[in-house]
Scaffold this motif. Structure first.
Motif, PDB file in Angstrom:
ATOM      1  N   PHE A  73       0.815  -1.215   0.000  1.00  0.00           N
ATOM      2  CA  PHE A  73       0.000   0.000   0.000  1.00  0.00           C
ATOM      3  C   PHE A  73       0.850   1.267   0.000  1.00  0.00           C
ATOM      4  N   LEU A  74       2.119   1.146   0.379  1.00  0.00           N
ATOM      5  CA  LEU A  74       3.024   2.294   0.323  1.00  0.00           C
ATOM      6  C   LEU A  74       3.217   2.790  -1.105  1.00  0.00           C
ATOM      7  N   PHE A  75       2.938   1.907  -2.064  1.00  0.00           N
ATOM      8  CA  PHE A  75       3.235   2.227  -3.461  1.00  0.00           C
ATOM      9  C   PHE A  75       1.981   2.462  -4.298  1.00  0.00           C
ATOM     10  N   VAL A  76       0.836   2.629  -3.627  1.00  0.00           N
ATOM     11  CA  VAL A  76      -0.402   2.883  -4.368  1.00  0.00           C
ATOM     12  C   VAL A  76      -0.306   4.205  -5.132  1.00  0.00           C
ATOM     13  N   ASN A  77       0.059   5.283  -4.438  1.00  0.00           N
ATOM     14  CA  ASN A  77       0.178   6.578  -5.115  1.00  0.00           C
ATOM     15  C   ASN A  77       1.289   6.593  -6.159  1.00  0.00           C
ATOM     16  N   PRO A  78       2.470   6.027  -5.857  1.00  0.00           N
ATOM     17  CA  PRO A  78       3.488   5.948  -6.916  1.00  0.00           C
ATOM     18  C   PRO A  78       3.024   5.212  -8.166  1.00  0.00           C
ATOM     19  N   VAL A  79       2.199   4.165  -8.001  1.00  0.00           N
ATOM     20  CA  VAL A  79       1.668   3.442  -9.160  1.00  0.00           C
ATOM     21  C   VAL A  79       0.682   4.319  -9.929  1.00  0.00           C
ATOM     22  N   LYS A  80      -0.141   5.084  -9.202  1.00  0.00           N
ATOM     23  CA  LYS A  80      -1.143   5.940  -9.848  1.00  0.00           C
ATOM     24  C   LYS A  80      -0.516   7.038 -10.683  1.00  0.00           C
ATOM     25  N   ARG A  81       0.745   7.311 -10.467  1.00  0.00           N
ATOM     26  CA  ARG A  81       1.430   8.310 -11.286  1.00  0.00           C
ATOM     27  C   ARG A  81       1.779   7.753 -12.664  1.00  0.00           C
ATOM     28  N   TRP A  82       1.716   6.435 -12.794  1.00  0.00           N
ATOM     29  CA  TRP A  82       1.957   5.753 -14.078  1.00  0.00           C
ATOM     30  C   TRP A  82       0.646   5.272 -14.706  1.00  0.00           C
ATOM     31  N   VAL A  83      -0.206   4.648 -13.875  1.00  0.00           N
ATOM     32  CA  VAL A  83      -1.466   4.079 -14.355  1.00  0.00           C
ATOM     33  C   VAL A  83      -2.560   4.477 -13.373  1.00  0.00           C
ATOM     34  N   ASN A  84      -3.664   5.010 -13.893  1.00  0.00           N
ATOM     35  CA  ASN A  84      -4.704   5.528 -13.009  1.00  0.00           C
ATOM     36  C   ASN A  84      -6.080   5.291 -13.630  1.00  0.00           C
ATOM     37  N   TYR A  85      -7.090   5.209 -12.782  1.00  0.00           N
ATOM     38  CA  TYR A  85      -8.463   4.996 -13.267  1.00  0.00           C
ATOM     39  C   TYR A  85      -9.432   5.883 -12.495  1.00  0.00           C
ATOM     40  N   SER A  86      -9.348   7.182 -12.753  1.00  0.00           N
ATOM     41  CA  SER A  86     -10.259   8.139 -12.127  1.00  0.00           C
ATOM     42  C   SER A  86     -11.638   8.019 -12.759  1.00  0.00           C
ATOM     43  N   ARG A 278      -7.068   8.603 -16.774  1.00  0.00           N
ATOM     44  CA  ARG A 278      -7.543   7.220 -16.887  1.00  0.00           C
ATOM     45  C   ARG A 278      -6.615   6.456 -17.817  1.00  0.00           C
ATOM     46  N   GLY A 279      -6.238   5.245 -17.387  1.00  0.00           N
ATOM     47  CA  GLY A 279      -5.343   4.433 -18.202  1.00  0.00           C
ATOM     48  C   GLY A 279      -3.886   4.744 -17.910  1.00  0.00           C
ATOM     49  N   SER A 280      -3.057   4.640 -18.938  1.00  0.00           N
ATOM     50  CA  SER A 280      -1.624   4.847 -18.792  1.00  0.00           C
ATOM     51  C   SER A 280      -1.245   6.290 -19.085  1.00  0.00           C
ATOM     52  N   ALA A 281      -0.281   6.808 -18.313  1.00  0.00           N
ATOM     53  CA  ALA A 281       0.215   8.169 -18.540  1.00  0.00           C
ATOM     54  C   ALA A 281       1.446   8.183 -19.437  1.00  0.00           C
ATOM     55  N   THR A 282       1.868   7.008 -19.934  1.00  0.00           N
ATOM     56  CA  THR A 282       3.048   6.936 -20.791  1.00  0.00           C
ATOM     57  C   THR A 282       2.878   7.866 -21.985  1.00  0.00           C
ATOM     58  N   SER A 283       3.833   8.768 -22.157  1.00  0.00           N
ATOM     59  CA  SER A 283       3.694   9.801 -23.181  1.00  0.00           C
ATOM     60  C   SER A 283       4.804   9.770 -24.222  1.00  0.00           C
ATOM     61  N   PHE A 284       5.940   9.187 -23.886  1.00  0.00           N
ATOM     62  CA  PHE A 284       7.055   9.089 -24.826  1.00  0.00           C
ATOM     63  C   PHE A 284       7.050   7.689 -25.423  1.00  0.00           C
ATOM     64  N   HIS A 285       6.876   7.591 -26.731  1.00  0.00           N
ATOM     65  CA  HIS A 285       6.626   6.277 -27.335  1.00  0.00           C
ATOM     66  C   HIS A 285       7.740   5.807 -28.253  1.00  0.00           C
ATOM     67  N   ASP A 286       8.895   6.462 -28.215  1.00  0.00           N
ATOM     68  CA  ASP A 286       9.966   6.067 -29.116  1.00  0.00           C
ATOM     69  C   ASP A 286      10.647   4.772 -28.674  1.00  0.00           C
ATOM     70  N   LEU A 305     -10.274  18.373 -14.530  1.00  0.00           N
ATOM     71  CA  LEU A 305     -11.473  17.602 -14.872  1.00  0.00           C
ATOM     72  C   LEU A 305     -11.150  16.389 -15.738  1.00  0.00           C
ATOM     73  N   SER A 306     -10.164  16.528 -16.599  1.00  0.00           N
ATOM     74  CA  SER A 306      -9.779  15.400 -17.464  1.00  0.00           C
ATOM     75  C   SER A 306      -8.318  15.530 -17.865  1.00  0.00           C
ATOM     76  N   TYR A 307      -7.729  14.377 -18.143  1.00  0.00           N
ATOM     77  CA  TYR A 307      -6.329  14.324 -18.581  1.00  0.00           C
ATOM     78  C   TYR A 307      -6.232  13.170 -19.570  1.00  0.00           C
ATOM     79  N   LYS A 308      -5.801  13.484 -20.776  1.00  0.00           N
ATOM     80  CA  LYS A 308      -5.756  12.463 -21.819  1.00  0.00           C
ATOM     81  C   LYS A 308      -4.409  12.485 -22.530  1.00  0.00           C
ATOM     82  N   VAL A 309      -3.781  11.324 -22.617  1.00  0.00           N
ATOM     83  CA  VAL A 309      -2.625  11.146 -23.493  1.00  0.00           C
ATOM     84  C   VAL A 309      -3.173  10.608 -24.809  1.00  0.00           C
ATOM     85  N   ASP A 310      -3.134  11.434 -25.840  1.00  0.00           N
ATOM     86  CA  ASP A 310      -3.793  11.078 -27.107  1.00  0.00           C
ATOM     87  C   ASP A 310      -2.887  10.179 -27.953  1.00  0.00           C
TER      88      ASP A 310
END
Length: 329
Positions: A73-86, A278-286, A305-310
């Motif tokens: 549970f110490l790593f719940v917030n660190p994980v949410k910085r990579w993958v989240n489901y708001s 929502r989903g993955s925050a991965t933004s660099f795809h090279d 209100l919303s955050y989207k990696v397109d």
């Protein structure tokens, strides 16, 4: 079987301590001990290994599973910085922004212009823009060859926070105060020192000697850059801490979540992805390895209100980040 379990237990404890090391980036700067920051790069692999081993103990009905679950549970917030489901927020937004590292427009300036115009944003913040762009209804603020801001609203003032001054210092940051519906907001656009890796520099080929040298070369680039980031973060923090206005901090930090840069640039601010992504925050795809280095942070008075990696477009080696907000009346 006992030997296997003992090996797994030692491995699990080792992974736990490495994960705890990433949390120390909130307290230990790279100039004091850069290796904690290095650990943050491997967080996705470490947390997956931790979860797999925890599941192993659960299926083996071992009491230690309870301990590892509790520590997890110490790593719940660190994980949410990579993958989240708001949960989805359908509230009407007051502001829409796009952040994009354009990679110098090498994949097509018109492609970028068409994409941005179709999104109809209020404000666009770009990194590595290099070329000139024409966005419908957006005025361009003062900028440099690397970072720029385009706005529908009146730009009141601008100031450089980091200015590149040599061939070795390629970081940029500026603050732009913008009047929106009678209130002023400070937008800070950041591009921290890049690592300047090419794919062939990080791709291992299975040759032990060659791969060993590549790893050493990678570390030799990472450690000095981490230390440069510490100074650059301090310059950006000054613009945040001294702001008389609510702040929206945007940009390419060239740093992953749970790093020193993440903790200290985001201190006292909301991570818009953690709040509304929502989903993955991965933004660099090279690279195939999941990397999140693009961010949007806000003052507490601003509600994401919303955050989207397109991921529907490839107009750069970074995916565009689109965020909407509710502004304080």
């Amino acid at each position: 079987m006992k030997i296997v379990r003992l090996i797994f237990l030692i491995a699990h404890l080792g992974i736990l301590f490495l994960l705890l090391g990433t949390l120390l980036n909130a307290y230990v700067p790279p100039k004091v001990y850069p290796w904690f920051n290095l650990l943050s790069l491997g967080f996705p692999v470490l947390i997956i290994a931790y979860v797999v081993l925890t599941v192993f103990w659960v299926f083996n009905w071992k009491k230690r599973a309870i301990v590892f679950i509790a520590l997890g549970f110490l790593f719940v917030n660190p994980v949410k910085r990579w993958v989240n489901y708001s949960s989805e927020n359908r509230e009407a937004s007051d502001l829409k922004i796009i952040s994009l590292n354009a990679k110098g427009g090498v994949l097509g300036i018109k492609n970028i212009e068409d994409y941005i115009n179709a999104q109809n944003p209020d404000i666009v913040l770009m990194q590595e823009h290099v070329r000139d762009y024409n966005f419908e209804g957006l005025g361009k603020g003062k900028g440099d060859p690397i970072i720029s801001i385009f706005s529908k609203y009146k730009i009141i003032d601008q100031k450089e926070l980091i200015e590149s001054n040599s061939e070795t210092n390629n970081a940029y940051a500026n603050q732009t105060d913008i009047e929106i519906k009678g209130n002023t907001y400070r937008f800070i656009n950041v591009y921290l020192q890049p690592f300047k890796f090419e794919k062939n520099m990080v791709k291992l080929k299975g040759n032990s000697d060659e791969d060993e040298q590549k790893v050493k070369d990678i570390v030799k680039r990472l450690i000095p850059t981490f230390k440069m980031h510490q100074e650059q973060v301090a310059a950006v923090r000054k613009g945040i801490d001294e702001s008389p206005y609510p702040v929206i901090l945007v940009g390419d930090f060239n740093s992953v979540p749970n790093s020193y840069e993440y903790y200290h640039l985001g201190k006292g601010l909301k991570d818009a992805f953690v709040e509304s992504g929502r989903g993955s925050a991965t933004s660099f795809h090279d690279y195939k390895f999941p990397i999140r280095i693009d961010y949007v942070f806000t003052s507490q008075s601003i509600q994401p209100l919303s955050y989207k990696v397109d991921r529907s477009v490839r107009i750069s080696d970074h995916y565009p980040v689109i965020a909407t907000f509710k502004l304080k009346k």
